[in-house]
Structures are given as structure tokens and as C-alpha cells.
Design an enzyme around this catalytic site. Structure first.
Site, mmCIF file in Angstrom:
data_model
loop_
_atom_site.group_PDB
_atom_site.id
_atom_site.type_symbol
_atom_site.label_atom_id
_atom_site.label_comp_id
_atom_site.label_asym_id
_atom_site.label_seq_id
_atom_site.Cartn_x
_atom_site.Cartn_y
_atom_site.Cartn_z
ATOM 1 N N TRP B 298 0.878 -1.324 0.064
ATOM 2 C CA TRP B 298 -0.042 -0.057 -0.058
ATOM 3 C C TRP B 298 0.916 1.204 -0.181
ATOM 4 O O TRP B 298 0.491 2.354 0.381
ATOM 5 C CB TRP B 298 -0.832 -0.002 1.199
ATOM 6 C CG TRP B 298 -1.828 -0.901 1.269
ATOM 7 C CD1 TRP B 298 -3.357 -0.616 0.912
ATOM 8 C CD2 TRP B 298 -1.998 -2.348 1.680
ATOM 9 N NE1 TRP B 298 -4.305 -1.791 1.212
ATOM 10 C CE2 TRP B 298 -3.508 -2.849 1.418
ATOM 11 C CE3 TRP B 298 -1.003 -3.210 2.016
ATOM 12 C CZ2 TRP B 298 -3.677 -3.959 1.806
ATOM 13 C CZ3 TRP B 298 -1.503 -4.488 2.131
ATOM 14 C CH2 TRP B 298 -2.848 -5.034 2.167
ATOM 15 N N CYS B 333 -6.597 -4.929 -1.342
ATOM 16 C CA CYS B 333 -7.887 -5.844 -0.845
ATOM 17 C C CYS B 333 -8.472 -6.273 -2.069
ATOM 18 O O CYS B 333 -8.867 -7.568 -1.950
ATOM 19 C CB CYS B 333 -8.779 -4.842 0.052
ATOM 20 S SG CYS B 333 -9.589 -3.781 -0.612
ATOM 21 N N HIS B 392 -13.646 -1.828 1.821
ATOM 22 C CA HIS B 392 -12.703 -3.055 1.981
ATOM 23 C C HIS B 392 -13.368 -4.254 1.202
ATOM 24 O O HIS B 392 -14.885 -4.282 1.338
ATOM 25 C CB HIS B 392 -12.520 -3.262 3.197
ATOM 26 C CG HIS B 392 -11.662 -4.542 3.524
ATOM 27 N ND1 HIS B 392 -10.445 -4.716 2.765
ATOM 28 C CD2 HIS B 392 -11.930 -5.520 4.354
ATOM 29 C CE1 HIS B 392 -10.179 -6.000 3.272
ATOM 30 N NE2 HIS B 392 -10.928 -6.447 4.005
ATOM 31 N N ASP B 415 -11.490 -13.648 4.367
ATOM 32 C CA ASP B 415 -10.744 -12.532 3.883
ATOM 33 C C ASP B 415 -9.107 -12.761 3.754
ATOM 34 O O ASP B 415 -8.809 -13.379 4.864
ATOM 35 C CB ASP B 415 -11.227 -11.519 4.908
ATOM 36 C CG ASP B 415 -10.648 -9.926 4.441
ATOM 37 O OD1 ASP B 415 -9.825 -9.838 3.576
ATOM 38 O OD2 ASP B 415 -10.968 -9.077 4.938
ATOM 39 N N TYR B 575 -7.019 4.624 -0.147
ATOM 40 C CA TYR B 575 -8.650 3.947 -0.071
ATOM 41 C C TYR B 575 -8.800 3.413 1.496
ATOM 42 O O TYR B 575 -9.630 3.102 1.975
ATOM 43 C CB TYR B 575 -8.750 3.000 -0.986
ATOM 44 C CG TYR B 575 -8.321 1.676 -0.789
ATOM 45 C CD1 TYR B 575 -9.369 0.553 -0.363
ATOM 46 C CD2 TYR B 575 -6.990 1.166 -1.056
ATOM 47 C CE1 TYR B 575 -8.783 -0.802 0.052
ATOM 48 C CE2 TYR B 575 -6.627 -0.140 -0.879
ATOM 49 C CZ TYR B 575 -7.488 -0.832 -0.468
ATOM 50 O OH TYR B 575 -6.944 -2.211 -0.281
#
Lengths: 742, 742
Positions: B298, B333, B392, B415, B575
Site C-alpha cells: 500500500w 484488498c 474494503h 478475507d 482507500y
């Protein structure tokens, strides 16, 4: 204008330099790195002004209250440490428990005036202190202004103010730093960072609203304050003992325990929760996945480390890990459980080591362990792949379970021994013992796995030549035969099987197994008819190196004569149930009259088994056979524990604090062969730090003597624990207890 | 004789050679290594004799039945593949689903005589086949003798026998090998190992007793068979779409999915259980802990990998991982969720990607996200450390939950995005959506964490100068504002918020939150009074590079005049909610008459924000202030999504199988500056494998055109998906749909 592109392979951009990816950062991932180190600190400024300076800069703050001294009242005999049950800790800092008031003395430059002067004690943990995360807590002396920790002035005399501080009962456990802050209209003036004012706050089993509250003073003393324990091993019908020096109060051990959490990168904000701490620790105490504390080794080759059977306590292991920052070699289940016990007691979570005899392992929560026989009833060792551990040790720790419905608090199973197939991760628990007893295995964590360890069935299959198999016998009582722990306040054993299981054959037991099946546990449903001939194997106590007689008894329960074709196989096994070599094989055909019994006797020659010995010298016998008249298969199993020679420690039974005592350790090699590369370890709480001696050879029949002068450091019962270890002979131990008077 | 020992330090034995511990073995730990590789195989002998040879050796087995050919009937258009819904797979082998019959044709050297000839089909998986572990399954043609998989002869003609085989509905999912075995009185004679007879057995959502049974044909087609999906992002009031080519049927993808399980060392015996597989995969899809499939990044710097925004589908990622055996760079994600979706659909577990707007993250299951304001009501960015993700993505997969009480089967959250603080492990789920909706978060796995993602409160604190904090506003509706997934059978969105939460303000919602609190979720209990002035921020659609007007509206709900001292802060955010730079700061004092409203307008100059842009160009505005008359704090937040320029793909709307079509991709740089180091990717299911082009520079205002000739491989709707990516401009995409006719 138009550009022309060039085709590139889908694996696209330039490859990283040495085939490895560069370290990625967390820049856009989270606004701050997660605060996960208790050793990291943040310095607060001594002067912190509000707003912007005036035309002449900031006014000097010297006209306000000033701090001349701060006393943490950390004497081991002072009231802080004794009221908080932390007086045994060997530490340079104050150690207290949460949910209970402790005192700190602050000396000002002039008498404190409550109406005018404003001050606060600030407690800070980790590198990124935040009020809302519980990592920055100001404590105020006035009733009107209170934060999450209570503060009050308990005494004032001249310039000295004694503050009573009560940390919140759910606060983070670890090492805090304390500042004294004076608030003025222009800004805050603080004490300088001073390591001697660091303090440790621990769990508090004595505080009724702490998650680890245990309402029994004797249990608290046993499971939090007791430094020496007994760990049971051997077989359920021939129980052996191992003394262990947990050493949770030794110098450096508490720091090592905090280092373990730091190393696991456990967020500081989670460290007030015993569920999260014990779960994390069960993963961290083994080196799998995360370079945790101990390397497991069941190979028999411990050349580059210490044999698991050689350790006498946890201190060495924890201090070595904290200083080298490398996993320590080597551990097996009781070492994991013992060091975990130290960790838990040190932090203040009540805990004990338990031993489960015949523990089902590595079978992934299924309630079946398979033994494969061939068409004739003889064991097929190539196809029998499940192993039942002769015993397995784990920990129980005591806490409430707010994450579960009511009724599942209390003792919780945690296990640091790396399980090969437990959800793919090398950790286990906390799993509620109550939930296991009642088959309520739908609740976290890892309850189905623990349930299987104590409740699996042993299923004997007969394998047909076409490869299909038929269950011929189901033994529903072998696994989880007995669960032991040390008695409270005594060096004796306590059978706690009933905390895990309802009595064999009771209606409750049946309900529980059905409940567990509802939650997906797979059992063997078939119920093959019981044969009418019993195979009975003897219970024996045998010393290592001894020849002994082994009787195989056939008991005919029927009213007709029976002929049995039987096989007896004897193997040397690890305590994990893994067999190494078959040292004995016999077949025989036996005729037994109606309601009669017949014994087949044989002598087991020590020469046969001695050459195959592995560290925990157990012999495993499986007898099996087929009844000619009925075609039924009969089986029986037995573990014979070989008793090792003992170490002898001679000590006076009474000593005095700070007066030298002489301890004499003695061992005679009972064998005709030499023992080579022998290590002897000895230690005792508040008497002797772990010490190791090396003997390159102890010839057959000869003795070694080690005389050590020790100086007891405090009053009470104490003990020396010693082990002797070499490749040819492991698990030799001895101990001596004595009383230290003032 | 007595020996003299030498003292050695407690860290004892010789240190290992290079400071590292040697690899330890498992010798005494388990009798066999756990079978955890589907690519490992064991060869069965062609001849396997029973007993010992006679005086002339074994008799020849040639007089018995012999096998001349085995046909797996694996044509894509044959009945096996179409009945099993596996006809889209691009594979050289038979692929079927469990719990449903498939056919295999065996040709013998003479007609088969049921009364005399005995044969079996043997199915084998892994390196250590065992009947009792379900890794060796013989299948018999006669009713009297059946194993766990059913067998029957469905047709006989001349020497050819067609066998119907029904794998158990709970059988292991993966790649099996098949042997034909003839049983004779002297032994077994088998076909030779032949890779073309390997077959894959998958989960079966069409079989009513499969754990993944989904009783809705349209949902099954969407969640198992559909290859292109839409993943939602942007903001809840300005939703953006991302097309993705899951590619679960592409050549090599199924093998890559099995490799992922092998790489995770997941025991073969567990691979029939969708709970265990999805839990394991949620850990394996990210590279943390286990060198799993994708590296998260990220940071904005993707120099040595592919930018997360640049991928167009999962195929590249999975095939690269399987061939290089190294984690693939980089993912965020939606990439984790998309590749996980491919994995699940490929194995036959129904699954979909969902997007949660305003997702609480990294806050460890607490129901609080903290925003800190100073005494004047201005945000304190240094002390505000929690971030709320604008959105997300995670996955839902469909399965029964036999490990839980009734009512928690159905959709489960999994996840694969590594969560910094979820129980310390980088995995999440399966967590029952039903359990989350009802606050029953005491059941595994990770339900409290998912519950917090959709239910956290945003708490605004006012920080006093003495460091203590007071909650001044609690926003209970911000987090989990909306949950979206793609509609069944359509390219449109479907709001499934009601599957996670009861309506805001309903009595059920309140009960659920209380239930969750019982299970240890910590909420903010205080309920600060609501201010009587509202701060309203506008909803805007803004294109990247555009100047725009931003109105701050003050609405006075009271009957008295109010004066507000307000602050507006605008930042560029990832984000993930992490802010990079504040590009705008304004303060103002506004007087608002009773029951009146006042607007403060300001123009946001694109130059101000363009220089701080990060890949997902979002602007985050926080307005806050203090009402002079009442001292109340007011706040408001808004994310403005900047809309990127689009790619244009031009295609004829209809094409024919195996007939070339021309696709034209076009992009114009709308900026005045040059774009450098630009990658363009394009792919489409059964039309075009992923392809990448590189443009070193696209000058301001100029265009690039890429013309590609593609050949559709099968009938149906299809689509081309393209992205454009460079450091200065990310997340540019386009797509075109078309119909392929026969």
C-alpha cells in the site's frame, strides 16, 4: 500524435535485483505502525507549552510547583510488593498487580496546595501512547477529575505527597514508565525519563473483577506463586515424576516473558486480555512459524542443543532466548508445557501443567485412531500410521471467557507443543475444559482438537486382500485414560480426569459424544461384536537393563473350547507412540477350555531391547490373534515403562538464609558399558542458578560425585533438582528438598 | 573409581556450525510424515502376489482377465463433463464433482464374466494412500461388495464394460490417479500408472448432500461458473466499478489452486472439508507468514512488481505463483478478494466478492474508531491513529457449518487481505454472515473482527490539555454504510447490507449490539448530546484534474442564533483512509440565525491536490467546529472520489467462434504533462490471454492506440477488460462486451 507500445510478457516490470522482493512499507496501509513493542518507548518533553509564545516568549515555569524526588516504594519487603503478592520477584523495579492500589511518594519543592496546584502521574506504555488505547493514562489526585485509573492522596507531610494509584482491572499488562506532570496555565512541566521509575503491572488473580480472578487462596498460591512443580509422565499404570524449577521470579524472567510478546509483534493494546495473550503465547513458545522460544526435536539426535530430558527448569531456556534472540534447542511436550507454565505464572495468570495418558495426536480432531491388522489378525506396521502418545502434557490456565456464553470460564487448555495438523497452525487454545467435558466444541479455540485428544476411539481394522477394510474391534476407553496434575500445596498427584470426561459408560458420557458428533467430530459408528476370549497383558515394573518375564494370558469367557492363533509383538517406542524396532515377535496357538484361562510365559532378554533404546525407554507390546472357531479378532496393548537408575542428591534437611550449605550429587553407572559425553545439570529456586557439568566418560560400574556449595537466599521450603543426560542414557534425574530458616 | 567433571556454561553443548540450528527430523514424532502434497504420488505395483511363492515360484497371472484399454471419457462435450458442470475447464484430464456418478470405459481382452472375474477401480490421492484416511478407495462393480464410493456396471458390450462411479459426497477434493485392478487367487494385477488417467474431483454445489450445496441454479451459475465479475469501489454515494476476469477455467488455474494447498502443507485428509480449505486459503493467499500467493503493498511504490490497480484478472497471478513458487507482487484488498474468488469457484465452492463501504480496520475487534479533536474542535492529525477504509473487499463463500449449532450455515465471510491485528495471524474466516447479523460472535472463526468491520462507532474525542479525553460525538451509522456485490446473472450491483445488519435504529439492531457486547466487544457507552447546528458537506462527482466548488453548509436547528468557529481540512487519502497530505485548510466564523442555514463556498484548485495524488485518488474532507453559545462540538466527514479518464475499447458487438476479431484500445492523455512508464494490460475469458504493452511515454494531450486480433474459443457472452497504469496515473480502466455465436 500517437505512441507505439512494445509488448512485454505478462509477468511485466523489471525483476527485483537478486530475485527477491524489496521490503514493502506500510505507508498507505495504516496511519501508524501498530504499537507492538513494550521495549520501545517514547520520551515525553520536560516542558510542553500550550498555544504560541507571547511577545516575550514563554514565561518561566519555575514559579510553579517543582518535583524534587519520586520514590516508587519498591522494596521487596515494603507494602506494595507484599500486598500485591510480588515479593518473590528478583527485580530492580516496582512490580504490582492491576485492580489494586499501590503507593508512590512524590516530594515537591514546597508543600502541595490542593486548591492551587495541579499535578498528575502519567503512566505510559509502548512507543505510541494514546489515551483511547489505554497506553497513556494520566492519574489525578482529585476526586472531581479521574481518568480510567483511580488516584487519591493517601498521605501528606511537609513537601511529601503519597499517592495511591489503582490501575484499571482490565489494563494492559507489561512494563510502564511513570512521569510526574505539573500543570500550569502556560504548559506542563514533567519529571525527566528515569528507568528506575519503570514499573511492571501484572494480572491479578486476587482482584475479583480481574479476568483471571481465582477465588481460592490455596490454588492461587499453587498456580501463581509456586516455583517448583512436578510433571507426570510414564504410563497410566506406572506413573513417573519429573521435578521442574519454573523459576518465574528469577532475575530477567519477567523481561524475557515480555520480550516473547514483543517478538511476536503482539499489539500492546491487546496485552490486557488473557485470552489473546495465552493464544499468542501458545504459538510463540514453539519455534514453528514465528521463530518462537523452543525448537521441537523428537529425533533422538540432540547434538547441537540440550536434550529435552536434560533440562531442570525454565530459567535457562527463557534467558537464553531473550539474550540470543534465537530459538532454543530442544523441547518435547513437557518442556513446552513447563516453560509455558513459567510464562503464565510470571505474568500472573494462574496455571498448571497436566498430563493426559494415551493422548490421541495429529489426527486432526477425528475421534478415530486406526490400527490395521492383516487377514490373520497380525498387526500390519506398514499400514498402521496413527500413533497414540503414551502421554502428552499441556497447560491449563484460569480465566473468564467473556467471548463465550456463560459457563465456559475457569480452566482453559492451552498447548504450545507444535501439533502437526491442528488447523495448520502451531498453536492450540485456550479451549474451555468445561466445554470439552460437555462436548460443546463449537466454541473457540481448538476445542475439537483437545476433545479428540481425550476421547478418541482406537479402531482395529482387518484388511482384506482387495484393499478394503473392516472394523473388527473398537476400544473406546484406551485414549484419555487418565489426566493428572500436581496437587494443590503438595508434591503428590491429583487425578482430574473427571474434569474432562464423565464416567466411562455413564449416560452423560454418551450424550457428550453425541453432542460432539453433531459438531462434526467423526466417530467409528460400527460396533463389532466382542470376542469371547480375552487377551490379558501383565502390568510390570521393570528396571532398565533387567531381563523380565512377560505373561500372555488367554481367558475363555465362553462355554465352549477355543483355539487361538496369537501373535505378540514387542517394540521400543518413543513416548509419542512411534515405534522404532520390533525386538520381539512370537506366534503361538493356544487351546483354552470352556471358562478356563491359559498363560503363555516368555522371558524378555534385556540384550534384545537395550540396543534399540531411545530416550524415554518404553516397550510397547501388542498382542493380537484370531479365534479359530468364530473367526473373531482379539487384541490387547500394553506399554511397559523401563525405570532408569537414579541420581542421588545429599543435602542437610535444614539450612539458614545466607549461610552456605553443601550439596552432594552422586551417580553410579549401573551398566557394564561406559557412558560417554555426559551432562549433569542442577538448580534450585533461590538456592542455586542452573549449573552444568560435563563428564567425557563414566566407565561401567564407576561413580561420579559433584559437590556444590550453595547459599540460600530466602526462608521457606526449597529443593535442588538434577538431571543426567548422555546419548546412551537419558531421563535420569534426582532431587532433594530442605527447609531454609531465618 | 570416580570421575571429575568440568563445569560448562548452562547454554551447554557445542554451538551449531554457523550459528544456525540443523534441520531437525520428525523421526520419533510421528510414524509417517503427514501426507500434505497432492502432487506427490505413490506407484502401485503392476503385480502384487498374496502370500509366499510356491516351489515353482508364482504362477503366471495371464490366464486371468487382462485390461487392454481404459477410456476416462473426458471429452469436453461428453456427458461426464457437461453433467458435472465442468465443461468450461480447459484441461487435459477428466474433471468431475463429488457425490455424482461419472462413467469410465474399461476394455478387457475378452468379455467380462461377472460370476467369475473380480476387478476393482482403485482411486488414489497423495503419497501415502490409506483406506481409513480416504486416500485409497477401491470401487467394486458388484452390489454385495461396496466401499465408500459406489460402483456399478452401467453398460457391457463385447469386451467393453462401462463403470459408473459415485465418489462419496464428503470425499477429498483434488487430483486422483486411477488404476484398474484384477483380483486373482494368487494376487492382484494392475494397469500401469498413466497420467492421462488422472482425474480431478471437485466440490459439488449441485449435490444435495455436499457441504457446499446451494439450492438455486441461478446462484450456482453466478457463483461457480461465471468467469467475469464486477468489484465495487469508490464511495458509498459515488460507487465505482472494476471488471475482473476470474479465469477459474483457464488452463493451469486448477493445478495452481491445488499447488497453493500443497504449498501450505495442508494435510490431504482435510481437503474434503470446505471450512478447513477456505480457512487455510485465507492465510495462503497473502504472503505473510507462509510465502503465500500475493504480496500486499500500500506504499504507492510498485517498482519491482505490478501495481495492484493494474491487474485485469487472476490468471496471471495464479500461474506466476505456481511456476515461480514465489509470492507475486502486488495486491491490495480487491486483488486478494478477486484471486480468492477464482480459487473458490475453481474448486467448486460458491463464492462472490463483496465490498463494505467505510470498513473499520486494524482495530482488533473493538467497536470504536477514534478521531481526536483539540480543545477548539480542530482535528488533531497526530493523535488520530485509527483509519476507516473508504471501502474494503472480502469474499463470501457458501457452505454448511456442521461445526456450529444449526442456523449458521449459508454465506460465510472469508478475507485474505492481511489484517494487522486479527488475532495476530494473517487470515480471517470463515465467519457466518448469519452469526454476524445476529451478534452471535462467539463462534469461530474471527466473527468479532468481521462484526467490528461493519458495526464500529466513530467516536470524536475532545482532548484536554492535561491529556485526558472526553467523547463529544459518537457517529453510529458511518461504518459499514453499505455492502455491495454483483447481481446474480447481471452486471449490476446488489445491496446486501441487510444480510449483515438489521435496519439502523430498529429494535433488532439494538439487541444485536447488546449481544455482541456480551461477547466482549467494547463499545463507547457514553452518548454525548447532539449539537443543534448541523454541518453538511456536499456530494460531488469530480473528474481528476478538475477545479471544483465545495460548499460547507451550517444548518441551525435551534430557535436561537448560533455562532460557529469552524475548520475545514481537505487531505488526499489512500482507500485505506490513511491521509498523505493536507492540501486545504480553512477556518471561518459563521453566524446562523434561528432555523436558518448558511453556506460557505470555496473553490478547490486542482493544482493544490494534483501534486499529492496517490493511486486511488480520493479527497477526504473533515469539517469540525465549536458552537460558541453552547460549547458543543460539531463534525462532518466526506470522501470525494476523483474520476479518472477512461480507456476506450472498440469491438464489433458480435463475433463467431474461431473467427478472428479486431479489438481496438485507445487512450488519450487528458493532462498537460507526460505520462511515463505506462503499462497497459488486456484480457478476456476464452478470447484473449492476459497481454501487456509498455509505453515509455505518452505526452500530454496525445493518444495511444493498440489494435489486437483475437480469436474467440467458445459461444456466449464475453468481454475484454483493460487497464492502464503508470506512477502518475493509476486505476484507469475500460471494458467492452460482445456476443460470440457459433
Amino acid at each position: 500524435m500517437s505512441h507505439q507500445g512494445t509488448s512485454v510478457p505478462p509477468a511485466s516490470p523489471p525483476p527485483p535485483p537478486a530475485g527477491r522482493l524489496p521490503k514493502t512499507t506500510n505507508r498507505g496501509r495504516s496511519s501508524d505502525p501498530i504499537d507492538s513493542s513494550n521495549s520501545a518507548t517514547s520520551d515525553f518533553p520536560e516542558l510542553e507549552y500550550f498555544g504560541v509564545p507571547g511577545p516575550r516568549g514563554f514565561p518561566p515555569l519555575t514559579e510553579f510547583l517543582d518535583i524534587t524526588d519520586v520514590d516508587m516504594l519498591k522494596s521487596r519487603h515494603g507494602s506494595n510488593m507484599s500486598k500485591h503478592h510480588t515479593m518473590f520477584f528478583n527485580s530492580d523495579n516496582l512490580i504490582v498487580r492491576r485492580g489494586q492500589e499501590f503507593q508512590v511518594k512524590v516530594t515537591f519543592n514546597r508543600p502541595y496546595k490542593p486548591a492551587k496546584d495541579k499535578f498528575a502521574l502519567e503512566f505510559v506504555i509502548g512507543s505510541s501512547p494514546q489515551f483511547s488505547k489505554g497506553t497513556y493514562i494520566p492519574v489525578f489526585p482529585n476526586k472531581e477529575r479521574q481518568s480510567s485509573w483511580e488516584g487519591r492522596i493517601t498521605n501528606t507531610s511537609d513537601n511529601v505527597v503519597t499517592m495511591g494509584i489503582t490501575p484499571q482491572t482490565s489494563c494492559i499488562v507489561g512494563k510502564y514508565h511513570m512521569y510526574v506532570a505539573i500543570q500550569t496555565p502556560f504548559g506542563i512541566r514533567r519529571t525527566r525519563r528515569d528507568k528506575s521509575r519503570d514499573l511492571y503491572i501484572l494480572f491479578n488473580p486476587w482482584a475479583s473483577d480481574d479476568a483471571v480472578y481465582l477465588d481460592d487462596e490455596r490454588e492461587r498460591e499453587e498456580c501463581v506463586l509456586t516455583e517448583v512443580g512436578v510433571i507426570y509422565h510414564g504410563a497410566y499404570d506406572d506413573v513417573a515424576e519429573r521435578y521442574w524449577n519454573y523459576g518465574q521470579f528469577n532475575y530477567g524472567v519477567l523481561d524475557a516473558c515480555l520480550y516473547i510478546m514483543d517478538r511476536s509483534q503482539m499489539p500492546i493494546a491487546n496485552r490486557g486480555d488473557p485470552i489473546k495473550i495465552t493464544r499468542k503465547a501458545s504459538a510463540m513458545l514453539n519455534s514453528r512459524d514465528d521463530d518462537g522460544v523452543m525448537v521441537g526435536n523428537w529425533s533422538g539426535d540432540y547434538t547441537y542443543g540440550v536434550a529435552p530430558t536434560s533440562w531442570t527448569g525454565s530459567t535457562d531456556i527463557l534467558l537464553t532466548y531473550a539474550s540470543t534472540k534465537l530459538p532454543v534447542a530442544y523441547a518435547q511436550c513437557w518442556v513446552y508445557a513447563a516453560v509455558f507454565n513459567t510464562f503464565l505464572r510470571c505474568l500472573g495468570i494462574p496455571s498448571r501443567v497436566v498430563t493426559n495418558y494415551y493422548s490421541a495426536h495429529d489426527n486432526n480432531g477425528n475421534l478415530k485412531m486406526d490400527i490395521i491388522l492383516d487377514d490373520n489378525g497380525r498387526i500390519d506396521r506398514n499400514r498402521t500410521r496413527d500413533s497414540i502418545w503414551n502421554y502428552h502434557c499441556w497447560n491449563e490456565c484460569f480465566m473468564s471467557r467473556p467471548d463465550l456464553p456463560p459457563g465456559f470460564g475457569g480452566w482453559q487448555v492451552v498447548d504450545a507443543t507444535p501439533q502437526e495438523t491442528s488447523d495448520g497452525m502451531y498453536r492450540c487454545g485456550p479451549a474451555s475444559v468445561q466445554a470439552i467435558k460437555h462436548g460443546q466444541i463449537c466454541f473457540p479455540f481448538d476445542a475439537p482438537f483437545v476433545f479428540a485428544e481425550v476421547n478418541s476411539d482406537v479402531v482395529f481394522y482387518s484388511r482384506r486382500t482387495d484393499g478394503s477394510m473392516e472394523p473388527v474391534k473398537v476400544n473406546r476407553t484406551h485414549v484419555g485414560r487418565m489426566v493428572l496434575t500436581k496437587s494443590t500445596g503438595e508434591m503428590s498427584r491429583r487425578d482430574i480426569t473427571d474434569q474432562y470426561k464423565f464416567p466411562e459408560g455413564s449416560p452423560e458420557e454418551r450424550t457428550v459424544l453425541e453432542k460432539a458428533e453433531e459438531y462434526g467430530c467423526k466417530r467409528e459408528r460400527s460396533d463389532p461384536s466382542t470376542a469371547d476370549v480375552d487377551l490379558v497383558l501383565p502390568t510390570l515394573e521393570v528396571s532398565l537393563g533387567e531381563d523380565f518375564q512377560f505373561d500372555l494370558e488367554f481367558v475363555n469367557q465362553s462355554d465352549e473350547p477355543r483355539t487361538v492363533d496369537a501373535y505378540l509383538s514387542g517394540s521400543v517406542v518413543y513416548y509419542t507412540g512411534v515405534t522404532t524396532a520390533e525386538f520381539l515377535f512370537r506366534d503361538c496357538s493356544v487351546e483354552v477350555g470352556p471358562r478356563k484361562s491359559v498363560k503363555e510365559s516368555m522371558t524378555v532378554d534385556s540384550k534384545k531391547y537395550m540396543k534399540y533404546l531411545v530416550e524415554q525407554a518404553n516397550l510397547h507390546f501388542i498382542a493380537s490373534g484370531k479365534i479359530r472357531e468364530t473367526g473373531q479378532i482379539i487384541t490387547s496393548m500394553k506399554v511397559v515403562v523401563l525405570h532408569n537408575p537414579k541420581l542421588i542428591i545429599e543435602m542437610p534437611s535444614v539450612g539458614k538464609v545466607n549461610k552456605e550449605m553443601v550439596a552432594k550429587f552422586e551417580f553410579t553407572n549401573p551398566f557394564s558399558f561406559s557412558l560417554e559425553g555426559v551432562y549433569v545439570r542442577m538448580e534450585g529456586p533461590a538456592v542455586m542458578a542452573p549449573k552444568v557439568k560435563y563428564y567425557s566418560v563414566i566407565t561401567g560400574g564407576s561413580s561420579v560425585v559433584w559437590t556444590e556449595v550453595v547459599t540460600p537466599q530466602r526462608v521457606g521450603e526449597s529443593r535442588l533438582i538434577a538431571t543426567l543426560d548422555c546419548a546412551a542414557l537419558r531421563q535420569v534425574s534426582g532431587q532433594a528438598s530442605f527447609t531454609i530458616e531465618a
